[in-house]
Motif scaffolding. Structure first.
Motif, PDB file in Angstrom:
ATOM      1  N   THR A  87     -19.348   9.259  22.845  1.00  0.00           N
ATOM      2  CA  THR A  87     -18.525   8.208  23.246  1.00  0.00           C
ATOM      3  C   THR A  87     -19.400   6.780  22.614  1.00  0.00           C
ATOM      4  N   THR A  88     -18.442   6.157  21.821  1.00  0.00           N
ATOM      5  CA  THR A  88     -18.793   4.890  21.640  1.00  0.00           C
ATOM      6  C   THR A  88     -18.281   3.746  22.510  1.00  0.00           C
ATOM      7  N   ILE A  89     -18.991   2.750  22.670  1.00  0.00           N
ATOM      8  CA  ILE A  89     -18.465   1.789  23.641  1.00  0.00           C
ATOM      9  C   ILE A  89     -18.266   0.577  23.201  1.00  0.00           C
ATOM     10  N   LEU A  90     -17.249  -0.113  23.167  1.00  0.00           N
ATOM     11  CA  LEU A  90     -16.981  -1.242  22.307  1.00  0.00           C
ATOM     12  C   LEU A  90     -16.325  -2.139  23.433  1.00  0.00           C
ATOM     13  N   ARG A  91     -17.032  -3.093  23.747  1.00  0.00           N
ATOM     14  CA  ARG A  91     -16.450  -4.026  25.013  1.00  0.00           C
ATOM     15  C   ARG A  91     -16.175  -3.191  26.173  1.00  0.00           C
ATOM     16  N   ASP A  92     -14.854  -3.406  26.413  1.00  0.00           N
ATOM     17  CA  ASP A  92     -14.301  -2.784  27.509  1.00  0.00           C
ATOM     18  C   ASP A  92     -13.897  -1.335  27.365  1.00  0.00           C
ATOM     19  N   PHE A  93     -13.866  -0.976  25.917  1.00  0.00           N
ATOM     20  CA  PHE A  93     -13.156   0.205  25.632  1.00  0.00           C
ATOM     21  C   PHE A  93     -14.310   1.535  25.296  1.00  0.00           C
ATOM     22  N   LYS A  94     -14.300   2.812  26.118  1.00  0.00           N
ATOM     23  CA  LYS A  94     -15.122   3.897  25.864  1.00  0.00           C
ATOM     24  C   LYS A  94     -14.311   4.852  24.926  1.00  0.00           C
ATOM     25  N   ILE A  95     -14.721   5.055  23.866  1.00  0.00           N
ATOM     26  CA  ILE A  95     -13.844   5.854  22.693  1.00  0.00           C
ATOM     27  C   ILE A  95     -14.664   6.997  22.341  1.00  0.00           C
ATOM     28  N   THR A  96     -14.013   8.116  22.463  1.00  0.00           N
ATOM     29  CA  THR A  96     -14.753   9.275  22.208  1.00  0.00           C
ATOM     30  C   THR A  96     -13.558  10.301  21.288  1.00  0.00           C
ATOM     31  N   PRO A  97     -14.108  10.229  19.864  1.00  0.00           N
ATOM     32  CA  PRO A  97     -13.389  11.194  18.954  1.00  0.00           C
ATOM     33  C   PRO A  97     -13.684  12.545  19.190  1.00  0.00           C
ATOM     34  N   PHE A  98     -12.662  13.350  18.858  1.00  0.00           N
ATOM     35  CA  PHE A  98     -12.733  14.862  19.149  1.00  0.00           C
ATOM     36  C   PHE A  98     -12.022  15.371  17.851  1.00  0.00           C
ATOM     37  N   GLU A  99     -12.425  16.729  17.641  1.00  0.00           N
ATOM     38  CA  GLU A  99     -11.779  17.590  16.567  1.00  0.00           C
ATOM     39  C   GLU A  99     -10.332  17.880  16.646  1.00  0.00           C
ATOM     40  N   ILE A 100      -9.682  17.588  15.569  1.00  0.00           N
ATOM     41  CA  ILE A 100      -8.246  17.976  15.559  1.00  0.00           C
ATOM     42  C   ILE A 100      -8.182  19.018  14.155  1.00  0.00           C
ATOM     43  N   PRO A 101      -7.640  19.908  14.350  1.00  0.00           N
ATOM     44  CA  PRO A 101      -7.252  20.969  13.208  1.00  0.00           C
ATOM     45  C   PRO A 101      -6.210  20.311  12.403  1.00  0.00           C
ATOM     46  N   HIS A 102      -6.328  19.951  11.313  1.00  0.00           N
ATOM     47  CA  HIS A 102      -5.438  19.290  10.258  1.00  0.00           C
ATOM     48  C   HIS A 102      -6.038  19.599   8.628  1.00  0.00           C
ATOM     49  N   ASP A 103      -5.411  19.297   7.629  1.00  0.00           N
ATOM     50  CA  ASP A 103      -5.972  19.410   6.165  1.00  0.00           C
ATOM     51  C   ASP A 103      -6.507  18.041   5.714  1.00  0.00           C
ATOM     52  N   GLY A 104      -6.866  17.135   6.348  1.00  0.00           N
ATOM     53  CA  GLY A 104      -7.859  16.051   5.888  1.00  0.00           C
ATOM     54  C   GLY A 104      -9.157  16.290   5.690  1.00  0.00           C
ATOM     55  N   THR A 105      -9.853  15.632   4.925  1.00  0.00           N
ATOM     56  CA  THR A 105     -11.172  16.065   4.702  1.00  0.00           C
ATOM     57  C   THR A 105     -11.841  16.101   6.016  1.00  0.00           C
ATOM     58  N   ASP A 106     -11.637  15.561   7.157  1.00  0.00           N
ATOM     59  CA  ASP A 106     -11.952  15.820   8.582  1.00  0.00           C
ATOM     60  C   ASP A 106     -11.020  15.152   9.404  1.00  0.00           C
ATOM     61  N   ASN A 107     -10.874  15.345  10.426  1.00  0.00           N
ATOM     62  CA  ASN A 107      -9.609  14.870  11.332  1.00  0.00           C
ATOM     63  C   ASN A 107     -10.163  14.715  12.639  1.00  0.00           C
ATOM     64  N   VAL A 108      -9.744  13.632  13.149  1.00  0.00           N
ATOM     65  CA  VAL A 108     -10.110  13.158  14.655  1.00  0.00           C
ATOM     66  C   VAL A 108      -8.972  12.953  15.715  1.00  0.00           C
ATOM     67  N   GLY A 109      -8.936  13.045  16.639  1.00  0.00           N
ATOM     68  CA  GLY A 109      -7.937  12.465  17.843  1.00  0.00           C
ATOM     69  C   GLY A 109      -9.055  11.414  18.559  1.00  0.00           C
ATOM     70  N   TYR A 110      -8.440  10.442  19.220  1.00  0.00           N
ATOM     71  CA  TYR A 110      -9.644   9.511  20.047  1.00  0.00           C
ATOM     72  C   TYR A 110      -8.971   9.689  21.644  1.00  0.00           C
ATOM     73  N   TYR A 111      -9.848   9.837  22.344  1.00  0.00           N
ATOM     74  CA  TYR A 111      -9.694   9.838  23.879  1.00  0.00           C
ATOM     75  C   TYR A 111     -10.477   8.192  24.338  1.00  0.00           C
TER      76      TYR A 111
END
Ligand SMILES: [Zn+2]
Ligand SMILES: [Zn+2]
Length: 267
Positions: free
Chosen positions: A110-134
């Protein structure tokens, strides 16, 4: 606390989403031109100057077109995984490369950016790497998953926790099957690292529905293999089969492909 949400563009011709507080905002993906981003924000009374970060899901051109310019010319920090950064800077679709604006996030951290807590998670797709965000903002729990080849346990975990969901409903299987795409492209889209169909999306949403869930936004609808009404109806019907009523138990919106959405306020 109140959160403003706007879809500036959604689909294979460009993706860009805004989330903002009263005083600042962040963007997720930047697959449309800077001029369009600026103009659209202005049209909705939002301030481009108050964008404090850009988060990128993956390195396909429809998600990164203006990421380099936003980072290097406008000094907006660009957050994504190390691998997506690498892929972006090798992608010809992004002419301005990213140097000083590079910020690295890690999946499940989790990255905290001011009032946001942002957590990237793995997404299956054919980019170099792929994330979704919670993304957590006060009591608001928001989850974003696009270009989603199939549903995984990580996708289920984060989507199930959210009250506001943005999820891909890319294609209708029959439209794709009978459409004009060449066979290799059809297989790529249907494949495990391609895109999510209306039906897959419908079954998934029905399976994770909970009473706190407030809004479902369908994103990245294919221009050739889907219709907003068809995506909406497919998901609405699946929910209703399980006594979940759209408009009563949850709101459902099929995001427009090349036009901005309405502006939404989450609280
Ligand atoms: Zn895409
Ligand atoms: Zn993609």
């Amino acid at each position: 606390m109140k959160l403003t949400f706007l879809s500036l563009a959604s689909g294979s011709s460009g993706n860009c989403y805004y989330l903002g507080t009263d005083t600042y905002g962040i963007l997720i993906d930047a697959g449309i031109g800077v001029r369009t981003i600026k103009k659209t924000l202005k049209d909705y009374g939002l301030s481009f100057e108050k964008i404090i970060a850009l988060f990128i899901t993956h390195d396909h051109a429809d998600h990164i077109k203006s990421a380099g310019v936003l980072g290097e010319k406008y000094n907006i920090p660009v957050y994504t995984t190390e691998e997506v950064h690498w892929g972006m800077n090798k992608n010809y679709g992004m002419t301005q490369k990213i140097y000083q604006s590079k910020r690295v996030v890690k999946k499940e951290e989790t990255t905290i950016l001011r009032d946001f807590k942002i957590t990237p998670f793995e997404i299956p797709h054919d980019g170099t790497d792929n994330v979704g965000y919670y993304i957590e903002f006060g009591d608001i729990r928001f989850c974003f998953a696009t270009d989603l080849g199939h549903i995984t346990s990580a996708v289920t975990k984060y989507m199930s926790m959210a009250d506001y969901l943005i999820i891909e409903a890319n294609y209708d299987l029959e439209m794709l099957r009978h459409g004009s795409y060449p066979p290799h492209l059809k297989s790529r889209i249907i494949g495990l690292n391609g895109h999510l169909s209306n039906k897959e999306c419908a079954e998934f949403l029905t399976s994770i529905y909970h009473e706190r869930m407030k809004y479902i936004f369908l994103c990245h609808l294919s221009r050739d293999n889907n219709h907003p009404e068809l995506a909406f109806k497919t998901i609405e019907y699946s929910l209703l089969q399980n006594d979940i009523r759209v408009g009563k138990d949850v709101e459902l919106v099929a995001l427009k492909r090349s036009h901005p959405s309405e502006i939404y306020f989450f609280e």
